[in-house]
Design a protein around this motif. Sequence first.
Motif, short mmCIF file in Angstrom:
data_model
loop_
_atom_site.label_atom_id
_atom_site.label_comp_id
_atom_site.label_asym_id
_atom_site.label_seq_id
_atom_site.Cartn_x
_atom_site.Cartn_y
_atom_site.Cartn_z
N VAL A 53 24.63 -26.64 1.99
CA VAL A 53 25.00 -27.71 2.92
C VAL A 53 23.76 -28.52 3.22
N THR A 54 23.89 -29.84 3.11
CA THR A 54 22.81 -30.72 3.53
C THR A 54 23.35 -31.63 4.62
N GLY A 55 22.53 -31.89 5.60
CA GLY A 55 22.93 -32.71 6.74
C GLY A 55 23.14 -31.87 7.98
N GLU A 56 23.17 -32.53 9.11
CA GLU A 56 23.37 -31.86 10.39
C GLU A 56 24.82 -31.47 10.57
N ILE A 57 25.05 -30.26 11.10
CA ILE A 57 26.41 -29.80 11.39
C ILE A 57 26.47 -29.29 12.82
N LYS A 58 27.66 -29.21 13.35
CA LYS A 58 27.92 -28.56 14.64
C LYS A 58 28.92 -27.44 14.37
N VAL A 59 28.76 -26.33 15.11
CA VAL A 59 29.64 -25.17 14.95
C VAL A 59 30.26 -24.84 16.29
N TYR A 60 31.55 -24.57 16.26
CA TYR A 60 32.29 -24.18 17.46
C TYR A 60 32.91 -22.81 17.23
N ARG A 61 32.63 -21.86 18.11
CA ARG A 61 33.21 -20.51 18.03
C ARG A 61 34.61 -20.57 18.64
#
Length: 142
Positions: A53-61
């Motif tokens: 993966v390239t680039g900024e990500i956000k993760v939600y549990r």
Amino acid sequence: MSEQIRGHCLCGAVTVTSTMDKPALRACHCDMCRQQNSGAFMSISNDPQDVTVTGEIKVYRSSEWAERAFCPICGSTLWYSTVHDGARHLSAGLFENAGGAPLKLEFFADKCPEGYRFEGAHKRLSTDETIAMFGAQAGDDA
């Protein structure tokens, strides 16, 4: 034979690359997937150990067993991840023509809304069957 797949979010800020051994689409009709995606979440089979993966990500549990990743710029769904093993179930929408993969499996098929149905002779798991499968993978009884 493995095939490399490469896709990106709507705005192009996040790129995802992986390999696919046996092309397959999976659809999930659980309440959370439908709420997040306004319909079934479609994922594409991939080698979970081979995801770049390239680039900024956000993760939600989103639950005890799962996380959901998205692009913080355009909001595109990137993947659903099982916490116990870290496997990323990549969003089919990231890839052109969903990687050319056929629909093979529906999760929570008994929760599919009356407004749509997927045709074809693929496997359909009920809520109880889906929870039993993920519970067993996560070491859970439920």
